[in-house]
Structure formats: structure tokens, C-alpha cells
Enzyme design. Sequence first.
Site, PDB file in Angstrom:
ATOM      1  N   ALA A   1       0.817  -1.214   0.000  1.00 44.97           N
ATOM      2  CA  ALA A   1       0.000   0.000   0.000  1.00 44.97           C
ATOM      3  C   ALA A   1       0.851   1.265   0.000  1.00 44.97           C
ATOM      4  CB  ALA A   1      -0.927  -0.003   1.214  1.00 44.97           C
TER       5      ALA A   1
ATOM      6  N   ARG B   1       8.972   8.766   0.607  1.00 47.51           N
ATOM      7  CA  ARG B   1      10.281   9.235   0.131  1.00 47.51           C
ATOM      8  C   ARG B   1      10.467   9.084  -1.367  1.00 47.51           C
ATOM      9  NH1 ARG B   1      13.684   6.069   4.247  1.00 47.51           N
ATOM     10  NH2 ARG B   1      15.356   6.483   2.771  1.00 47.51           N
TER      11      ARG B   1
ATOM     12  N   GLN C   1      -6.217  -1.627   2.473  1.00 51.36           N
ATOM     13  CA  GLN C   1      -5.894  -1.104   3.810  1.00 51.36           C
ATOM     14  C   GLN C   1      -6.433   0.325   3.840  1.00 51.36           C
ATOM     15  OE1 GLN C   1      -1.758  -0.244   4.516  1.00 51.36           O
ATOM     16  NE2 GLN C   1      -1.970  -0.347   6.743  1.00 51.36           N
TER      17      GLN C   1
ATOM     18  N   ASN D   1      13.439  -3.069 -51.371  1.00 51.35           N
ATOM     19  CA  ASN D   1      14.452  -2.082 -51.034  1.00 51.35           C
ATOM     20  C   ASN D   1      13.757  -0.738 -50.837  1.00 51.35           C
ATOM     21  OD1 ASN D   1      16.553  -0.115 -51.145  1.00 51.35           O
ATOM     22  ND2 ASN D   1      17.879  -1.694 -52.024  1.00 51.35           N
TER      23      ASN D   1
ATOM     24  N   ARG E   1       9.827  -0.039 -32.680  1.00 53.63           N
ATOM     25  CA  ARG E   1       8.738   0.149 -31.710  1.00 53.63           C
ATOM     26  C   ARG E   1       7.830  -1.080 -31.699  1.00 53.63           C
ATOM     27  NH1 ARG E   1       6.038   5.407 -33.529  1.00 53.63           N
ATOM     28  NH2 ARG E   1       4.603   4.780 -31.864  1.00 53.63           N
TER      29      ARG E   1
ATOM     30  N   ASN F   1      16.515  -6.890   9.382  1.00 54.58           N
ATOM     31  CA  ASN F   1      15.310  -7.503   8.828  1.00 54.58           C
ATOM     32  C   ASN F   1      15.233  -7.252   7.314  1.00 54.58           C
ATOM     33  OD1 ASN F   1      12.717  -8.436   8.341  1.00 54.58           O
ATOM     34  ND2 ASN F   1      11.709  -6.649   9.288  1.00 54.58           N
TER      35      ASN F   1
ATOM     36  N   ASN G   1      13.094   2.419  -0.912  1.00 60.67           N
ATOM     37  CA  ASN G   1      12.288   3.459  -0.272  1.00 60.67           C
ATOM     38  C   ASN G   1      12.377   4.799  -0.980  1.00 60.67           C
ATOM     39  OD1 ASN G   1      11.361   1.720   1.731  1.00 60.67           O
ATOM     40  ND2 ASN G   1      13.097   2.156   3.066  1.00 60.67           N
TER      41      ASN G   1
HETATM   42  C1  UD1 Z   1      10.316  -2.382   6.763  1.00 63.65           C
HETATM   43  C2  UD1 Z   1      10.475  -3.096   8.123  1.00 63.65           C
HETATM   44  C3  UD1 Z   1      11.956  -3.118   8.478  1.00 63.65           C
HETATM   45  C4  UD1 Z   1      12.729  -3.837   7.399  1.00 63.65           C
HETATM   46  C5  UD1 Z   1      12.465  -3.202   6.024  1.00 63.65           C
HETATM   47  C6  UD1 Z   1      13.024  -4.124   4.936  1.00 63.65           C
HETATM   48  C7  UD1 Z   1       8.480  -2.748   9.517  1.00 63.65           C
HETATM   49  C8  UD1 Z   1       7.865  -1.940  10.595  1.00 63.65           C
HETATM   50  N1  UD1 Z   1       9.711  -2.381   9.131  1.00 63.65           N
HETATM   51  O1  UD1 Z   1      10.735  -1.035   6.942  1.00 63.65           O
HETATM   52  O2  UD1 Z   1      12.141  -3.805   9.709  1.00 63.65           O
HETATM   53  O3  UD1 Z   1      14.108  -3.813   7.692  1.00 63.65           O
HETATM   54  O4  UD1 Z   1      11.065  -3.072   5.787  1.00 63.65           O
HETATM   55  O5  UD1 Z   1      12.928  -3.541   3.675  1.00 63.65           O
HETATM   56  O6  UD1 Z   1       7.859  -3.687   9.061  1.00 63.65           O
HETATM   57  N2  UD1 Z   1       3.104  -1.000   3.772  1.00 63.65           N
HETATM   58  C9  UD1 Z   1       1.731  -1.091   3.709  1.00 63.65           C
HETATM   59  N3  UD1 Z   1       0.982  -0.433   4.636  1.00 63.65           N
HETATM   60  C10 UD1 Z   1       1.524   0.312   5.639  1.00 63.65           C
HETATM   61  C11 UD1 Z   1       2.934   0.408   5.696  1.00 63.65           C
HETATM   62  C12 UD1 Z   1       3.695  -0.262   4.754  1.00 63.65           C
HETATM   63  O7  UD1 Z   1       1.200  -1.760   2.829  1.00 63.65           O
HETATM   64  O8  UD1 Z   1       0.763   0.863   6.435  1.00 63.65           O
HETATM   65  C13 UD1 Z   1       3.912  -1.704   2.761  1.00 63.65           C
HETATM   66  C14 UD1 Z   1       4.641  -0.736   1.851  1.00 63.65           C
HETATM   67  O9  UD1 Z   1       3.947  -0.556   0.633  1.00 63.65           O
HETATM   68  C15 UD1 Z   1       5.985  -1.429   1.606  1.00 63.65           C
HETATM   69  C16 UD1 Z   1       6.145  -2.389   2.753  1.00 63.65           C
HETATM   70  O10 UD1 Z   1       4.884  -2.459   3.416  1.00 63.65           O
HETATM   71  O11 UD1 Z   1       5.971  -2.151   0.386  1.00 63.65           O
HETATM   72  C17 UD1 Z   1       7.206  -1.924   3.759  1.00 63.65           C
HETATM   73  O12 UD1 Z   1       6.883  -0.633   4.243  1.00 63.65           O
HETATM   74  P1  UD1 Z   1       7.988   0.495   4.385  1.00 63.65           P
HETATM   75  O13 UD1 Z   1       7.311   1.711   4.898  1.00 63.65           O
HETATM   76  O14 UD1 Z   1       8.764   0.612   3.165  1.00 63.65           O
HETATM   77  O15 UD1 Z   1       8.873  -0.124   5.577  1.00 63.65           O
HETATM   78  P2  UD1 Z   1      10.421   0.133   5.890  1.00 63.65           P
HETATM   79  O16 UD1 Z   1      10.562   1.408   6.632  1.00 63.65           O
HETATM   80  O17 UD1 Z   1      11.240  -0.049   4.671  1.00 63.65           O
HETATM   81 CA    CA Z   2      10.726  -0.408   2.528  1.00 64.93          CA
END
Ligand code: UD1
Ligand code: CA
Length: 451
Positions: free
Chosen positions: A11, A16, A76, A361, A317, A171, A228
Site C-alpha cells: 500500500a 520518500r 488497507q 528495397n 517500436r 530484517n 524506499n
Molecule cells: C520495513 C520493516 C523493516 C525492514 C524493512 C526491509 C516494519 C515496521 N519495518 O521497513 O524492519 O528492515 O522493511 O525492507 O515492518 N506498507 C503497507 N501499509 C503500511 C505500511 C507499509 O502496505 O501501512 C507496505 C509498503 O507498501 C511497503 C512495505 O509495506 O511495500 C514496507 O513498508 P515500508 O514503509 O517501506 O517499511 P520500511 O521502513 O522499509
Molecule cells: Ca521499505
Amino acid sequence: MRKALAVVLAAGEGKRMRSAQPKVLHQIGRLPMIAHVLKALTAADVGRIAVVVAPGEDAVAKIVAAHAPGASIHVQSERRGTAHAALAAREALEQAADDVIVVFGDTPFVTAAAISRLRDKLAQGASIAVGGMRPADPSGYGRLIEQGGKLVAIREERDASAGERGIGFVNGGIMGIAGSAALDILDAIGDGNDQHEFYLTDAVAIAAGRGLDVAAIEIPAEEVFGINDRAQLAEAEQKFQERRRAEAMAAGATLIAPETVFLAHDTKLGRDVVVEPNVVFGPGVTVADGVTIRAFSHIEGAHIASGALVGPYARLRPGAEIGKDAHIGNFVEIKQADVGEGAKINHLSYVGDASVGAGANIGAGTITCNYDGFLKSRTDIGARAFVGSNSSLVAPVRIGDDAYIGSGSVITKDVADGALALERAEQVEKTGWVARFRTRMASRRRAPSLG
Ligand code: UD1
Ligand code: CA
């Protein structure tokens, strides 16, 4: 055989990225990153896939339907963290599964092998299995906190102490949860952190606190590279390109300067294909054996048969079908057109919505005028036809087999097989005109009228 459910969290636009489009639709190798994830899940043979999207993200749902037709979509309602996102798929979680695998849509290089390893851990009795990694730069990732060799918590970077930030084992964003415990653990996660988010990573402390078995496995860092921001997107693209170039060369293609050739996720190059520097492949390209693609060509949605020569500076194309041993030269654009075996279109031409017969040609500067501002129409050029330079072929029009078109013609009517057609004014010649002209102009210069 254990039953699995994969929950893909996808979601949001990803703050960023600073983008109007959902983060997971940004592309790597010309394929949305979520499609890379879905491909890995399909390869890992997880039975069911549930994808969590934000409200209104129909574009994501469409990509999911194309790459994982059986997947369910869950919305969500608000972005409240990764655990909250996983619970948006409650309906899918309520249907029994032995293994629940949670993966992120922004981690495109996840592999089927890593998913299988997490499932193995669950099969051995773990309630939670975390895919960890040791990247060169751990910043931004959740740190894996171990006590006595056991994983007890994951600390998000913003919540971590200075000491915890020094931990290099982090993680990777892929987690296995025993299906029997999944909903229970997820429901127990609270939002008592700095961001008031429900962190999926808190599942670890909850399970460990209950005395359940929590395991971490180490996955190669390049497989769980998370995206990110745009700089990470570019870094991911670079890693992907390096891999694809190596694969193309291993399969028998010569890339003279591989670092300048850009391949799409599905680019297929045959054996003894030579790709000169600075060539870009978009999606949907197949190149048969023995083709040479010369420098600075841009190719997408095209099929090139064996022995053909394309470029330099060619643009193919979607719908370009280049026949065996055909030549497509510099500054030639081909779109939705079949070019027959051995046909030559060597210089400065546009051939669109057309067919060009074998051995034809097409002279320099030939244009198929396929669009009248309303409709696209076809141009059919017969076998062995010869189209003189700087001709305009106004579609719909057919040029017969073996026909000749005089240079500079604007052809608006069909030309019969074997006929010559030309369309131009008679040439006029005035004997001695230049001398008379010069005398006349010189006398004007000697007696200038200054008004
Ligand atoms: C997350 C992990 C972190 C890990 C990292 C690995 C958590 C809290 N943190 O951090 O430990 O090291 O990924 O890449 O899990 N998303 C939703 N709904 C939300 C929030 C996020 O669907 O409410 C989805 C986002 O689209 C994304 C993924 O979950 O694809 C991860 O979310 P993101 O905000 O990128 O987490 P990180 O800060 O990268
Ligand atoms: Ca992420």
C-alpha cells in the site's frame, strides 16, 4: 504438502519516492517492482496470494491480476503500519494455511529459494521465521536483536538505541508465520511506538515473549534489497542490469560494452547476437541467433529474426517484426510493421502500420503516411519492390510485387505488380540562365538605390 498463503504488503505511494504513483509500480527492468515479487511467489509455488493495497490503487490491482491472476486484493483503509496492512488481509488469513509468508512489494529481488527456506523453518516447528541479512549499509532497516543466540525482537531504526544501531544483522522484510498462530500474533501487535504505527516486526517480541520458537535465517543481502527512495530505485536497477547482462553473455550473446546496454526483464537474446554499445531494450523483445544490433539503437516490443542487422541509431517500436537477414539502418523507425526476409530499409525512414515484402528495397527518406489525424491506415509493399528515395506512401495504399516507385513521389493510389509509378513535376531547364542572372544582379549592386 503444506499449504501456504503469501501476503504482499504494497500500500501507498511511499513518502520518500515523492511520486504520484504507488511505490510498488515503479519499475525495475521495465517491470513494476510488485510484479517481480509476484513472479518469485509463483515460482515458489505458494498456493494463495493476498495483496494489500491502499484505497483507489486500482492500477496496482490491475498489475496483480496480470501477473498473479488468482491473487485476492485487500484494501488497507489507512496507512497505519505493516502489521495493520497484513491484517487488512484478515479474510485470507482466516482461511487455514500452514505457512503464512509476509513479503513487501518494495523488495523486488526476493527469491523462491528464500521463501522455501522460511517455510522449511516453519515446518521444523518455528512459529516465526525472519529473513535477515547483513548489508554493507544497514541504515534504514530494522535491527535483529538476539539474546543467547535467539531472536527476541526487531527494532526499527528510529526506535533503536545507539548500541542497537550498531547491529549489522537486519530484517530483510520477509517473514514466515505459522498459520495456526498468525492472526493471534498479528492481533496482539500494538501501536505504542514513536510513529503510532502497527509494526509487523513486533510479532517477534510477542512470539518470543510467549515462549514460541522464533528463528532468523540469513538471506544474501542482494535478494532483500528494499526500495524506499529514487536513489535506491536506481541502485536496484543497476543490480538488476548487471545480473541480466551476465545472463545474456552466459547464454552466448556478445555485449561489447555491457555496462552501456540496458535490458528489460524479458529481453531474449539468441546465440551469437552482437550488441554494440549504448543499446536500450524495452519490454517484449526477442532477438534470434546471429543478429547484430549496432550502437545507439532503441528497441521495444519487437522480434528480430536470425541474421538481421539493426542500426546504428535504429528505433524499433512495438509490433516491429524484422525478417531473416533484413537490414534496418540508421535513423529508421519501424512500428507495427512486418519487414520481410532480406528486405532493406537502410536510411532515414518511417515505416509504420505496414508490411514490406521479402527482398524489397526502401530508399532513404521513405515515409509511410499512416495517420490522417483521425485514423491509422496500412501500407503494403510487395516482394522485391523498389521504393525510390524521399517517397511518401499515403496509406491506405498497396505497392505491388516488383513495382518501382520513382524518387520523390507522393503515392496515393495502389501500384500494380511490376509497374513503375512516379509522381513529380516535369523537370525544366533554361540554357544559359546563370550568366544572364549574374549580369542582371551585378548591375543592380553597382547602382544601389539607397532610397
Ligand atoms: C520495513 C520493516 C523493516 C525492514 C524493512 C526491509 C516494519 C515496521 N519495518 O521497513 O524492519 O528492515 O522493511 O525492507 O515492518 N506498507 C503497507 N501499509 C503500511 C505500511 C507499509 O502496505 O501501512 C507496505 C509498503 O507498501 C511497503 C512495505 O509495506 O511495500 C514496507 O513498508 P515500508 O514503509 O517501506 O517499511 P520500511 O521502513 O522499509
Ligand atoms: Ca521499505
